[in-house]
Design a protein around this motif. Structure first.
Motif, PDB file in Angstrom:
ATOM      1  N   ASP A 123       0.966  -0.785   0.299  1.00 33.97           N
ATOM      2  CA  ASP A 123      -0.234  -0.045  -0.099  1.00 33.97           C
ATOM      3  C   ASP A 123       0.434   1.313  -0.091  1.00 33.97           C
ATOM      4  OD1 ASP A 123      -2.453  -1.291   0.282  1.00 33.97           O
ATOM      5  OD2 ASP A 123      -2.433  -1.448   1.979  1.00 33.97           O
ATOM      6  N   ALA A 124       2.569   1.148  -0.042  1.00 34.50           N
ATOM      7  CA  ALA A 124       3.508   2.350  -0.450  1.00 34.50           C
ATOM      8  C   ALA A 124       3.603   2.722  -1.397  1.00 34.50           C
ATOM      9  CB  ALA A 124       4.139   2.143   0.276  1.00 34.50           C
ATOM     10  N   LEU A 125       3.208   3.706  -2.149  1.00 32.26           N
ATOM     11  CA  LEU A 125       4.356   3.907  -3.501  1.00 32.26           C
ATOM     12  C   LEU A 125       5.433   3.877  -3.610  1.00 32.26           C
ATOM     13  CD1 LEU A 125       2.419   7.108  -4.424  1.00 32.26           C
ATOM     14  CD2 LEU A 125       1.762   5.226  -5.257  1.00 32.26           C
ATOM     15  N   GLY A 126       6.222   3.640  -4.262  1.00 35.98           N
ATOM     16  CA  GLY A 126       7.156   3.479  -4.866  1.00 35.98           C
ATOM     17  C   GLY A 126       7.962   1.847  -5.299  1.00 35.98           C
ATOM     18  N   ASN A 127       9.408   2.221  -4.791  1.00 34.36           N
ATOM     19  CA  ASN A 127      10.220   0.903  -6.155  1.00 34.36           C
ATOM     20  C   ASN A 127      10.538  -0.042  -4.629  1.00 34.36           C
ATOM     21  OD1 ASN A 127      10.224   1.464  -9.003  1.00 34.36           O
ATOM     22  ND2 ASN A 127      11.454   2.776  -8.204  1.00 34.36           N
ATOM     23  N   HIS A 128       9.352  -1.379  -4.941  1.00 26.41           N
ATOM     24  CA  HIS A 128       9.831  -2.500  -3.264  1.00 26.41           C
ATOM     25  C   HIS A 128      10.309  -3.676  -4.432  1.00 26.41           C
ATOM     26  CE1 HIS A 128       7.744   0.743  -1.818  1.00 26.41           C
ATOM     27  NE2 HIS A 128       6.187   0.103  -2.058  1.00 26.41           N
ATOM     28  N   CYS A 129      11.521  -4.375  -3.461  1.00 20.80           N
ATOM     29  CA  CYS A 129      12.324  -5.387  -3.987  1.00 20.80           C
ATOM     30  C   CYS A 129      12.579  -6.328  -3.232  1.00 20.80           C
ATOM     31  CB  CYS A 129      13.761  -4.817  -4.239  1.00 20.80           C
ATOM     32  SG  CYS A 129      14.032  -3.300  -5.329  1.00 20.80           S
ATOM     33  N   CYS A 130      12.552  -7.813  -3.787  1.00 20.94           N
ATOM     34  CA  CYS A 130      12.747  -9.282  -3.236  1.00 20.94           C
ATOM     35  C   CYS A 130      14.179  -9.346  -3.394  1.00 20.94           C
ATOM     36  CB  CYS A 130      11.362 -10.053  -3.740  1.00 20.94           C
ATOM     37  SG  CYS A 130      10.064  -9.150  -2.908  1.00 20.94           S
ATOM     38  N   ARG A 131      14.704 -10.436  -3.086  1.00 18.74           N
ATOM     39  CA  ARG A 131      15.709 -11.177  -2.938  1.00 18.74           C
ATOM     40  C   ARG A 131      15.448 -12.893  -2.679  1.00 18.74           C
ATOM     41  NH1 ARG A 131      15.548  -6.042  -1.831  1.00 18.74           N
ATOM     42  NH2 ARG A 131      14.770  -6.834  -0.435  1.00 18.74           N
ATOM     43  N   PHE A 132      15.586 -13.420  -4.026  1.00 23.67           N
ATOM     44  CA  PHE A 132      15.066 -14.569  -3.495  1.00 23.67           C
ATOM     45  C   PHE A 132      17.123 -15.498  -3.614  1.00 23.67           C
ATOM     46  CE2 PHE A 132      12.402 -12.829  -5.765  1.00 23.67           C
ATOM     47  CZ  PHE A 132      10.898 -13.765  -5.188  1.00 23.67           C
ATOM     48  N   ARG A 133      17.498 -16.441  -2.689  1.00 21.03           N
ATOM     49  CA  ARG A 133      18.215 -18.071  -2.733  1.00 21.03           C
ATOM     50  C   ARG A 133      17.843 -18.725  -2.441  1.00 21.03           C
ATOM     51  NH1 ARG A 133      22.126 -16.507   2.467  1.00 21.03           N
ATOM     52  NH2 ARG A 133      20.512 -16.932   3.572  1.00 21.03           N
ATOM     53  N   ALA A 134      18.610 -19.514  -3.022  1.00 22.05           N
ATOM     54  CA  ALA A 134      18.854 -21.535  -3.067  1.00 22.05           C
ATOM     55  C   ALA A 134      19.831 -21.720  -2.287  1.00 22.05           C
ATOM     56  CB  ALA A 134      18.689 -21.801  -4.073  1.00 22.05           C
ATOM     57  N   ILE A 135      19.510 -21.767  -1.165  1.00 21.66           N
ATOM     58  CA  ILE A 135      20.350 -23.074  -0.344  1.00 21.66           C
ATOM     59  C   ILE A 135      20.435 -23.953  -0.288  1.00 21.66           C
ATOM     60  CG2 ILE A 135      20.857 -20.478   0.693  1.00 21.66           C
ATOM     61  CD1 ILE A 135      19.585 -22.024   3.196  1.00 21.66           C
ATOM     62  N   ALA A 136      21.311 -25.060  -0.099  1.00 28.37           N
ATOM     63  CA  ALA A 136      21.648 -26.294  -0.008  1.00 28.37           C
ATOM     64  C   ALA A 136      22.835 -26.572   0.670  1.00 28.37           C
ATOM     65  CB  ALA A 136      21.833 -27.114  -1.391  1.00 28.37           C
ATOM     66  N   GLU A 137      22.618 -27.738   2.064  1.00 25.08           N
ATOM     67  CA  GLU A 137      23.190 -27.928   3.364  1.00 25.08           C
ATOM     68  C   GLU A 137      24.487 -26.796   3.403  1.00 25.08           C
ATOM     69  OE1 GLU A 137      23.232 -31.131   3.899  1.00 25.08           O
ATOM     70  OE2 GLU A 137      22.891 -31.739   2.620  1.00 25.08           O
ATOM     71  N   GLY A 138      23.759 -25.169   3.565  1.00 19.66           N
ATOM     72  CA  GLY A 138      23.973 -24.053   4.655  1.00 19.66           C
ATOM     73  C   GLY A 138      24.680 -23.457   3.595  1.00 19.66           C
ATOM     74  N   GLU A 139      24.901 -24.310   1.760  1.00 20.49           N
ATOM     75  CA  GLU A 139      25.604 -23.595   1.780  1.00 20.49           C
ATOM     76  C   GLU A 139      24.658 -22.758   0.414  1.00 20.49           C
ATOM     77  OE1 GLU A 139      29.129 -23.309  -2.255  1.00 20.49           O
ATOM     78  OE2 GLU A 139      28.766 -25.472  -1.161  1.00 20.49           O
ATOM     79  N   GLU A 140      24.778 -21.433  -0.047  1.00 23.93           N
ATOM     80  CA  GLU A 140      24.519 -20.117  -1.222  1.00 23.93           C
ATOM     81  C   GLU A 140      25.062 -20.509  -2.581  1.00 23.93           C
ATOM     82  OE1 GLU A 140      24.333 -16.077  -2.048  1.00 23.93           O
ATOM     83  OE2 GLU A 140      23.096 -16.110  -0.510  1.00 23.93           O
ATOM     84  N   LEU A 141      23.595 -21.285  -3.452  1.00 20.11           N
ATOM     85  CA  LEU A 141      24.051 -21.618  -4.801  1.00 20.11           C
ATOM     86  C   LEU A 141      24.099 -21.162  -5.737  1.00 20.11           C
ATOM     87  CD1 LEU A 141      23.478 -25.655  -3.939  1.00 20.11           C
ATOM     88  CD2 LEU A 141      25.653 -24.019  -3.803  1.00 20.11           C
ATOM     89  N   VAL A 142      22.607 -20.322  -5.519  1.00 20.95           N
ATOM     90  CA  VAL A 142      22.142 -19.174  -6.421  1.00 20.95           C
ATOM     91  C   VAL A 142      21.357 -18.197  -5.665  1.00 20.95           C
ATOM     92  CG1 VAL A 142      20.383 -20.523  -7.354  1.00 20.95           C
ATOM     93  CG2 VAL A 142      21.452 -18.541  -8.993  1.00 20.95           C
ATOM     94  N   TRP A 143      20.750 -17.159  -6.569  1.00 21.22           N
ATOM     95  CA  TRP A 143      20.898 -15.643  -5.562  1.00 21.22           C
ATOM     96  C   TRP A 143      19.818 -14.317  -7.256  1.00 21.22           C
ATOM     97  CZ3 TRP A 143      21.011 -10.522  -5.800  1.00 21.22           C
ATOM     98  CH2 TRP A 143      22.561  -9.768  -6.304  1.00 21.22           C
ATOM     99  N   LYS A 144      18.453 -14.082  -7.060  1.00 23.40           N
ATOM    100  CA  LYS A 144      18.125 -13.120  -7.588  1.00 23.40           C
ATOM    101  C   LYS A 144      17.800 -11.913  -6.861  1.00 23.40           C
ATOM    102  CE  LYS A 144      19.277 -15.081 -12.100  1.00 23.40           C
ATOM    103  NZ  LYS A 144      20.093 -14.405 -12.665  1.00 23.40           N
ATOM    104  N   SER A 145      17.487 -10.801  -7.418  1.00 24.60           N
ATOM    105  CA  SER A 145      17.066  -9.489  -6.406  1.00 24.60           C
ATOM    106  C   SER A 145      16.148  -9.114  -7.929  1.00 24.60           C
ATOM    107  CB  SER A 145      17.790  -8.587  -6.192  1.00 24.60           C
ATOM    108  OG  SER A 145      16.788  -7.407  -5.716  1.00 24.60           O
TER     109      SER A 145
END
Length: 497
Positions: free
Chosen positions: A226-248
């Motif tokens: 309900d707020a004007l402006g740009n709002h972002c999401c960050r996604f990441r996939a991890i396996a066994e505690g290690e980050e393998l890929v991310w997107k924003s």
């Protein structure tokens, strides 16, 4: 003699003039209106205008008052169904330990981040092209992995949304290696201006389990703001505690200009029809021009009728509307045959215009086989209507059992904006002498003693609109033979002011 010779010619000339006059009158009477909108407080008259979709022909009046056209048969093209949202019991707040039994651990997140790499977003045909990502989005950023991992991630979202609308992120995580990747967890972290319904956390996760070589999983996530402006999401996939890929990915929220809603049933039985009403209202301070409305639907839904002006393509219907002026609205209708069982049979509406960002809405229903021996259907003969007008609900009951059904009784919840005018019941061609009673918007009809096997029972309930709004007419049919024969069916009707 000359007068006698000329009489046939005069008669022929008069006949041709009469035919020409009638033809011009008919074309004028049945031509579709050039105006596709009306003031919300003053809907237009809803004269019947039905015509075949594939080959337009002169319309013929019928008992329906909907401005619809019949949709001719067409080979059904299977539609790719969007995957359902992840179950709530698989979603959790993060950061969290891999062990479910351990409580989440607190984590302080930075308030702002430096500029991030530009994200390339896939461009499906049905979605708008994303715009350039803002240089300084708010919220934390994830650290990119040091080297390319075995997983690939794609994120797709409509880049511009109206205030209060949902932004749906379509994610695909794929294992591109030749080895299995175990214990994959997808995490999503989003700005404070974005809301996930039912949760307060700004960082949530979804367990994907093991991804085999070449396997991919699709996840949908819808957030609101309900707020004007740009709002972002960050996604990441991890396996066994290690980050393998991310997107924003970011979404720009702008002032609301168009109200869009879809009204229709949530359940139907095989062999019945599902009617949907699409409402568009211009809440902006400028006129909306060249508004394109497209309706896509799953292969389990077969379109049979639609509002005048629709064009049918593979798996979708389209309307190109003229100007929707400030404070005006448009209502469109679509009717589908439900021919096969489906857990989620969905139709999706997309509205686009040069003056506004794409707006979307959807509705899904569950199509089930008939329960018990009584097959019950309900429909309204006029929808939508204006206050002061009347419509009729037709309830049909078929005994599909091998034995007579006894003590059949109808009870209906009448929407608050209606007053019951009359109730009739027919078994075959015979009118039945039944006693209807209305008590606090509940209609009860005295029982029908017996309905033979393969016989039909029909009720016609005429109502008058004394108010406005969207009302659900719900019918409950019971039988004295068994409590399991109780059947409930509903139909939604719209009354305009």
């Amino acid at each position: 003699m000359p007068g006698i010779v000329n009489r046939p010619i005069l008669r022929m000339t008069s006949g041709m003039l009469l035919v020409l006059t009638l033809s011009l009158t008919a074309c004028t009477a049945f031509a579709p209106s050039q105006r596709a909108s009306w003031k919300l407080t003053d809907p237009p008259p809803l004269d019947p205008q039905n015509q075949p979709l594939n080959s337009p022909q002169p319309a013929t009046p019928n008992t329906q008052s909907r401005e619809t056209q019949r949709i001719g048969p067409q080979q059904t093209i299977p539609q790719k169904q969007e995957p359902p949202a992840p179950p709530d019991n698989d979603m959790f707040a993060v950061p969290e330990s891999i062990d479910r039994n351990q409580p989440p651990q607190p984590c302080d997140l930075p308030e702002e981040i430096p500029s991030r790499p530009r994200v390339e977003t896939p461009q499906p045909q049905m979605r708008s092209k994303p715009e350039t990502t803002p240089q300084r989005p708010s919220g934390p950023m994830m650290t990119p992995p040091a080297q390319v991992g075995p997983l690939e991630m794609t994120v797709d979202v409509i880049p511009k949304r109206q205030l209060g609308s949902g932004a749906t992120f379509y994610l695909i995580v794929k294992n591109t290696s030749n080895q299995s990747v175990r214990n994959v967890i997808l995490e999503c972290e989003f700005d404070s201006a974005l809301l996930f319904p039912g949760r307060r956390e700004k960082k949530i996760g979804q367990r994907l389990g093991t991804l085999q070589p070449g396997e991919s999983k699709e996840i949908n996530l819808t957030l609101y703001s309900d707020a004007l402006g740009n709002h972002c999401c960050r996604f990441r996939a991890i396996a066994e505690g290690e980050e393998l890929v991310w997107k924003s990915v970011c979404v720009e929220y702008v002032k609301k200009q168009l109200e869009l809603s879809v009204i229709g049933p949530s359940t139907r039985t095989i062999g019945s029809r599902a009617e949907y009403i699409i409402k568009l209202s211009n809440v902006n301070n400028v006129d909306l021009k060249n508004v394109l409305v497209s309706v896509s639907y799953d292969a389990s839904l077969i379109p049979r009728e639609a509002s005048i002006g629709s064009e049918r393509e593979s798996g979708q219907l389209k309307w190109l509307l003229d100007t929707i002026r400030v404070g005006e609205g448009v209502q469109l209708q679509v009717e589908f045959d439900c021919e096969v069982a489906a857990e989620f049979a969905c139709m999706r509406v997309n509205v686009s215009s040069p003056e506004l960002p794409d707006e979307q809405a959807s509705a899904c229903l569950k199509v089930t086989p008939t329960q018990g021996v009584l097959d019950v259907h309900v429909r309204d003969t006029k929808d939508p209507i204006a206050r002061g007008e009347e419509t009729t609900y037709e309830v049909s009951i078929e005994n599909r059992g091998l034995q007579p059904a006894r003590g059949i009784q109808l009870q209906a919840k009448i929407p608050r904006m209606f007053r019951v005018v009359s109730v009739e019941a027919h078994q075959g061609n015979q009118k039945l002498n039944l006693r209807p009673e209305v008590n606090q918007n509940t209609l009860s009809v005295s029982p029908v003693q017996e309905l033979p096997a393969d016989a039909f029972l029909r009720y016609t309930i005429q109502v008058k609109a004394i108010g406005n709004g969207d009302g659900e007419f719900e019918v409950t049919i019971t039988s004295a033979d068994s409590e399991q024969l109780e059947t409930r069916v509903s139909e939604i009707t719209t009354v305009n002011r």
